[in-house]
Design a protein around this motif. Structure first.
Motif, PDB file in Angstrom:
ATOM      1  N   SER A 222       0.843  -1.196   0.000  1.00 29.24           N
ATOM      2  CA  SER A 222       0.000   0.000   0.000  1.00 29.24           C
ATOM      3  C   SER A 222       0.880   1.248   0.000  1.00 29.24           C
ATOM      4  O   SER A 222       1.745   1.410   0.866  1.00 29.24           O
ATOM      5  CB  SER A 222      -0.894   0.012   1.249  1.00 29.24           C
ATOM      6  N   GLN A 223       0.632   2.132  -0.957  1.00 34.21           N
ATOM      7  CA  GLN A 223       1.384   3.388  -0.977  1.00 34.21           C
ATOM      8  C   GLN A 223       1.116   4.200   0.279  1.00 34.21           C
ATOM      9  O   GLN A 223       1.936   5.028   0.687  1.00 34.21           O
ATOM     10  CB  GLN A 223       1.026   4.206  -2.218  1.00 34.21           C
ATOM     11  N   ASP A 224      -0.033   3.975   0.908  1.00 38.10           N
ATOM     12  CA  ASP A 224      -0.346   4.718   2.136  1.00 38.10           C
ATOM     13  C   ASP A 224       0.628   4.362   3.260  1.00 38.10           C
ATOM     14  O   ASP A 224       0.901   5.179   4.134  1.00 38.10           O
ATOM     15  CB  ASP A 224      -1.788   4.437   2.581  1.00 38.10           C
ATOM     16  N   ASP A 225       1.153   3.130   3.262  1.00 38.33           N
ATOM     17  CA  ASP A 225       2.157   2.782   4.270  1.00 38.33           C
ATOM     18  C   ASP A 225       3.487   3.471   3.992  1.00 38.33           C
ATOM     19  O   ASP A 225       4.232   3.768   4.926  1.00 38.33           O
ATOM     20  CB  ASP A 225       2.345   1.257   4.347  1.00 38.33           C
ATOM     21  N   VAL A 226       3.792   3.724   2.727  1.00 37.07           N
ATOM     22  CA  VAL A 226       4.992   4.498   2.409  1.00 37.07           C
ATOM     23  C   VAL A 226       4.797   5.939   2.909  1.00 37.07           C
ATOM     24  O   VAL A 226       5.674   6.514   3.556  1.00 37.07           O
ATOM     25  CB  VAL A 226       5.294   4.490   0.895  1.00 37.07           C
ATOM     26  N   GLY A 227       3.623   6.485   2.642  1.00 37.39           N
ATOM     27  CA  GLY A 227       3.333   7.847   3.102  1.00 37.39           C
ATOM     28  C   GLY A 227       3.337   7.959   4.613  1.00 37.39           C
ATOM     29  O   GLY A 227       3.891   8.913   5.180  1.00 37.39           O
ATOM     30  N   LEU A 228       2.734   6.978   5.271  1.00 39.23           N
ATOM     31  CA  LEU A 228       2.700   6.992   6.739  1.00 39.23           C
ATOM     32  C   LEU A 228       4.110   6.894   7.312  1.00 39.23           C
ATOM     33  O   LEU A 228       4.482   7.650   8.214  1.00 39.23           O
ATOM     34  CB  LEU A 228       1.833   5.828   7.240  1.00 39.23           C
ATOM     35  N   ALA A 229       4.913   5.978   6.767  1.00 43.66           N
ATOM     36  CA  ALA A 229       6.291   5.831   7.251  1.00 43.66           C
ATOM     37  C   ALA A 229       7.079   7.123   7.016  1.00 43.66           C
ATOM     38  O   ALA A 229       7.880   7.538   7.858  1.00 43.66           O
ATOM     39  CB  ALA A 229       6.977   4.655   6.552  1.00 43.66           C
ATOM     40  N   TYR A 230       6.825   7.746   5.882  1.00 41.02           N
ATOM     41  CA  TYR A 230       7.513   9.010   5.562  1.00 41.02           C
ATOM     42  C   TYR A 230       7.157  10.088   6.589  1.00 41.02           C
ATOM     43  O   TYR A 230       8.027  10.800   7.093  1.00 41.02           O
ATOM     44  CB  TYR A 230       7.104   9.448   4.159  1.00 41.02           C
TER      45      TYR A 230
END
Ligand SMILES: [Fe+2]
Length: 299
Positions: A222-230
């Motif tokens: 999920s790209q949202d997990d990349v965004g959240l981690a960022y």
């Protein structure tokens, strides 16, 4: 059997100085599960049903200790030993205690030409009764499966020797995938090799490195997990190496952050499948701006 090939980067072992910092980094920011079997000198990071994907040895070395590549089963494991012998490559068959230590059925121990310890194994312990429990809320899950743990970018002692080792001995495929002009006029051209559908499981050949590892890449679905981690990285003020961006070779939407050991972690999503024919790029699609620290090398 013809040439035997490894099927995935299954696990890595790392030496760490600050296990508590790693636990917070891997759990609270990346979403990995921290685990401990009471062995005292090590702990584990899980990403799926496997017993572990990363072993953290509490030895203070802050470097990659070994990289574990899987073969399909016992016949391939035997054939791999013949293949290594035929190529004149030194290896050692691990004892049953050493195999159990890695939670696999059997393991070989050797070194690549860059001095990176390599293990070839079959039969990892997979526990369907122990669902993955992320260290923070996750929108999705880690993309492991047929693509394995992710990829590592490692030190080499001349890219040709590493290419020969990983293609002839381990059966991988790939080539230079980028030719990047550097400010000093040189051209950086790292090699990327695959052994399954992931674009690359190992890469090398772009410059001198003090450690054995430059970065580990893990992928989420999920790209949202990349965004959240960022967001979590920036909130916790963990140093970034590269801002969010998209790689031109594997299409990965990712960013690079410094681990508590000083080397880097790439956290990404959306990687495309490995190319079956070689091609190269000269720059990334967008983003991935280098920030805050000297470039060892990277893509
Ligand atoms: Fe990478």
């Amino acid at each position: 059997m013809g040439q035997i090939g490894v099927t995935e980067l299954g696990y890595i072992g790392i030496g760490v100085q600050d296990a508590g910092a790693w636990e917070r980094f891997a759990g609270d920011i990346l979403g990995m599960e921290w685990a401990d079997d009471g062995e005292g000198d090590r702990s584990y990071l899980r990403m799926d049903y496997w017993h572990h994907r990363i072993v953290m040895h509490h030895d203070g070395s802050d470097d990659l200790l070994y990289s574990g590549y899987r073969v399909a089963g016992p016949d391939e494991f035997e054939a791999m030993q013949r293949q290594l012998s035929d190529l004149g490559i030194d290896y050692r068959l691990g004892t049953s205690e050493e195999a159990h230590e890695r939670r696999v059925l059997a393991v070989l121990k050797l070194r690549d030409p860059g001095g990176v310890p390599v293990e070839i194994f079959h039969g990892p312990e997979v526990d369907g009764a122990r669902p993955y429990r992320p260290g923070r809320g996750m929108h999705g899950r880690f993309s492991t499966g047929a693509g394995g743990l992710g990829h590592i970018v490692i030190r080499d002692n001349g890219p040709d020797a590493s290419y020969q080792f990983y293609t002839r001995a381990l059966g991988m495929r790939g080539s230079v995938e980028a030719r990047i002009p550097l400010p000093n006029g040189a051209i950086q051209q790292p090699t990327f090799l695959h052994c399954n559908e992931r674009d690359h499981s190992v890469a090398f050949g772009a410059g001198p490195m003090r450690r054995r590892i430059h970065h580990l890449m893990v992928e989420v679905d999920s790209q949202d997990d990349v965004g959240l981690a960022y967001d979590l990285v920036r909130k916790a003020e963990v140093p970034l190496l590269m801002t969010l961006g998209k790689h031109a070779n594997d299409d990965m939407l990712s960013f690079y952050v410094q681990t508590p050991s000083g080397w880097f972690l790439e956290y990404g999503s959306g990687g495309r499948k490995a190319n079956q024919q070689s091609e190269y790029c000269t720059r990334d699609s967008w983003g991935h701006e280098l920030v805050g620290m000297p470039l060892l090398f990277d893509l």
